[in-house]
Design a protein around this motif. Structure first.
Motif, PDB file in Angstrom:
ATOM      1  N   SER A  25     -13.282 -38.377 -32.984  1.00 52.83           N
ATOM      2  CA  SER A  25     -14.553 -37.649 -33.080  1.00 52.83           C
ATOM      3  C   SER A  25     -15.503 -37.951 -31.926  1.00 52.83           C
ATOM      4  O   SER A  25     -16.513 -37.272 -31.763  1.00 52.83           O
ATOM      5  CB  SER A  25     -15.247 -37.981 -34.407  1.00 52.83           C
ATOM      6  OG  SER A  25     -15.640 -39.355 -34.429  1.00 52.83           O
ATOM      7  N   GLY A  26     -15.171 -38.985 -31.141  1.00 55.90           N
ATOM      8  CA  GLY A  26     -16.029 -39.349 -30.020  1.00 55.90           C
ATOM      9  C   GLY A  26     -17.262 -40.145 -30.419  1.00 55.90           C
ATOM     10  O   GLY A  26     -18.205 -40.262 -29.631  1.00 55.90           O
ATOM     11  N   GLU A  27     -17.261 -40.706 -31.632  1.00 59.81           N
ATOM     12  CA  GLU A  27     -18.417 -41.467 -32.099  1.00 59.81           C
ATOM     13  C   GLU A  27     -18.512 -42.855 -31.470  1.00 59.81           C
ATOM     14  O   GLU A  27     -19.555 -43.499 -31.563  1.00 59.81           O
ATOM     15  CB  GLU A  27     -18.374 -41.596 -33.624  1.00 59.81           C
ATOM     16  CG  GLU A  27     -18.585 -40.279 -34.348  1.00 59.81           C
ATOM     17  CD  GLU A  27     -18.586 -40.445 -35.847  1.00 59.81           C
ATOM     18  OE1 GLU A  27     -19.342 -41.292 -36.364  1.00 59.81           O
ATOM     19  OE2 GLU A  27     -17.812 -39.735 -36.519  1.00 59.81           O
ATOM     20  N   VAL A  28     -17.423 -43.323 -30.866  1.00 58.13           N
ATOM     21  CA  VAL A  28     -17.443 -44.604 -30.156  1.00 58.13           C
ATOM     22  C   VAL A  28     -16.903 -44.384 -28.745  1.00 58.13           C
ATOM     23  O   VAL A  28     -16.235 -43.386 -28.459  1.00 58.13           O
ATOM     24  CB  VAL A  28     -16.611 -45.684 -30.886  1.00 58.13           C
ATOM     25  CG1 VAL A  28     -17.228 -46.005 -32.241  1.00 58.13           C
ATOM     26  CG2 VAL A  28     -15.161 -45.253 -31.031  1.00 58.13           C
ATOM     27  N   PRO A  86     -11.897 -42.303 -26.216  1.00 57.48           N
ATOM     28  CA  PRO A  86     -11.916 -40.884 -26.607  1.00 57.48           C
ATOM     29  C   PRO A  86     -11.711 -39.952 -25.420  1.00 57.48           C
ATOM     30  O   PRO A  86     -11.757 -40.371 -24.258  1.00 57.48           O
ATOM     31  CB  PRO A  86     -13.312 -40.720 -27.220  1.00 57.48           C
ATOM     32  CG  PRO A  86     -14.137 -41.748 -26.512  1.00 57.48           C
ATOM     33  CD  PRO A  86     -13.231 -42.907 -26.253  1.00 57.48           C
ATOM     34  N   THR A  87     -11.498 -38.696 -25.726  1.00 54.18           N
ATOM     35  CA  THR A  87     -11.364 -37.674 -24.690  1.00 54.18           C
ATOM     36  C   THR A  87     -12.619 -37.646 -23.815  1.00 54.18           C
ATOM     37  O   THR A  87     -13.740 -37.760 -24.313  1.00 54.18           O
ATOM     38  CB  THR A  87     -11.163 -36.291 -25.345  1.00 54.18           C
ATOM     39  OG1 THR A  87      -9.997 -36.335 -26.165  1.00 54.18           O
ATOM     40  CG2 THR A  87     -11.024 -35.200 -24.305  1.00 54.18           C
ATOM     41  N   GLY A  88     -12.409 -37.520 -22.520  1.00 59.44           N
ATOM     42  CA  GLY A  88     -13.540 -37.476 -21.592  1.00 59.44           C
ATOM     43  C   GLY A  88     -13.849 -38.802 -20.955  1.00 59.44           C
ATOM     44  O   GLY A  88     -14.711 -38.884 -20.072  1.00 59.44           O
ATOM     45  N   ARG A  89     -13.154 -39.849 -21.390  1.00 56.09           N
ATOM     46  CA  ARG A  89     -13.349 -41.174 -20.796  1.00 56.09           C
ATOM     47  C   ARG A  89     -12.023 -41.672 -20.234  1.00 56.09           C
ATOM     48  O   ARG A  89     -10.964 -41.093 -20.488  1.00 56.09           O
ATOM     49  CB  ARG A  89     -13.870 -42.171 -21.832  1.00 56.09           C
ATOM     50  CG  ARG A  89     -15.324 -41.948 -22.213  1.00 56.09           C
ATOM     51  CD  ARG A  89     -15.827 -43.091 -23.069  1.00 56.09           C
ATOM     52  NE  ARG A  89     -17.255 -42.997 -23.272  1.00 56.09           N
ATOM     53  CZ  ARG A  89     -18.171 -43.497 -22.459  1.00 56.09           C
ATOM     54  NH1 ARG A  89     -17.785 -44.143 -21.378  1.00 56.09           N
ATOM     55  NH2 ARG A  89     -19.447 -43.383 -22.722  1.00 56.09           N
TER      56      ARG A  89
END
Length: 258
Positions: free
Chosen positions: A187-190, A122-125
Motif C-alpha cells: 500500500s506504500g504506507e511505509v 514499496p513501488t517507486g523506491r
C-alpha cells in the motif's frame, strides 16, 4: 378393518422398508470409500507461511489422499491454539521458538528449510544496500513484533549487529506479523520493511523490490514441522514426515524461499 386403515398401515410398511434399504445402500457407499478420504491432518503455522503450506497441502493430498486443514496466525496464536485443540498434530515454525515455548511439547521436528530475512521496499523506491536506510527519505520502516515473529527478532538482531539500530531511532514501526509488513509495503504506507523471503516472493509483483540480509548478522532460522507430543499417531503424521523428505516437497519449499 377400514380400507383407509389398511392403506395407512401399508404406507407405513413401505416407508420403513424404503428407509431400511436406503441405510443399507448408504453403508455400501461408505464402505466403498477409501479410508484416507475421511482423514485429515490439522497443521498450525505462522501467517507468513500460507503460500508454501497451501502448495504443500495440495501436493500432499494428491499423493496420500489425506487432506490438510491449516490454521494460521502469529506464533503466539498458533501455540495457544495448539495447546487448546487436540486436533492440531503439527506446528510449522522456527525450531528455536518452538523449543522455548514450553507448551505444547514436541516429540520431534521434521526439517522444512531455512528462513531468510530480507529488506523490502514499496513501488517507486529503491535500495542498493541496507545501510541506505539511514538516509532521511526512509522515515517509516516496519518490522514484525519480535515477541511473536521470528523475523521480527531476526530484524532486531540485524539492526543491532549492523550498527543501524541507533541511526533509525524513532523511525521503526513494529506491527503484528510478517504479512502485515507486506501489506504496508504493497500500500506504500511505509518506506521499507523487514519480511522473510517467502513473503517477499509472494508479493514481489506488487512492491518495488527486496534484498536479502547477510545471514551472518542474525541467528539461524531453522524452519521445521514440529510434531506435538502425544499426537504422533494422529492420521497423516507419518505420511507427512515421509512426504517432507521427498524431492517434490523440497522443491515446493525451495520455490517459496525455504
Amino acid at each position: 378393518m377400514q380400507p383407509t386403515t389398511r392403506l395407512a398401515q401399508a404406507l407405513r410398511r413401505s416407508v420403513r422398508a424404503f428407509r431400511f434399504w436406503l441405510a443399507v445402500a448408504g453403508s455400501f457407499v461408505f464402505a466403498a470409500l477409501p479410508v484416507s478420504a475421511a482423514e485429515s491432518l490439522t497443521i498450525a503455522a505462522g501467517a507468513g507461511y500460507k503460500r508454501p503450506v497451501a502448495e504443500l497441502a495440495v501436493a500432499f493430498e494428491r499423493r496420500s489422499g489425506i487432506r490438510i486443514e491449516p490454521f494460521f496466525g502469529h506464533m503466539g496464536q498458533v501455540l495457544a491454539q495448539a495447546r487448546q485443540s487436540d486436533r492440531i498434530a503439527v506446528v510449522l515454525g522456527d525450531q528455536a521458538f518452538l523449543e522455548n515455548a514450553g507448551q505444547p511439547a514436541f516429540a520431534r521436528y521434521l526439517p522444512a528449510g531455512r528462513g531468510r530475512l530480507v529488506l523490502a521496499w514499496p513501488t517507486g523506491r529503491t535500495l542498493a544496500k541496507a545501510e541506505e536506510l539511514a538516509g532521511p527519505s526512509f522515515a517509516r520502516i516496519a518490522l514484525p513484533d519480535e515477541r511473536q515473529a521470528v523475523y521480527g527478532k531476526a530484524a532486531s538482531q540485524f539492526l543491532e549487529r549492523s550498527g543501524l539500530e541507533k541511526k533509525l531511532e524513532g523511525r521503526l514501526i513494529m506491527v503484528a506479523n510478517v504479512p502485515q509488513v507486506s501489506a504496508y509495503l504493497v500500500s506504500g504506507e511505509v518506506d521499507a520493511g523487514f519480511v522473510n523471503l517467502t513473503d517477499a516472493l509472494g508479493v514481489r509483483e506488487r512492491i518495488g523490490g527486496f534484498l536479502e540480509i547477510d545471514p551472518a548478522l542474525y541467528d539461524e532460522v531453522r524452519i521445521v514441522a514440529g510434531v506435538v507430543a502425544g499426537r504422533e499417531k494422529l492420521p497423516g503424521v507419518e505420511a507427512l514426515a515421509d512426504f517432507l523428505a521427498t524431492p517434490e516437497a523440497e522443491a515446493i519449499l525451495a520455490r517459496h524461499g525455504l
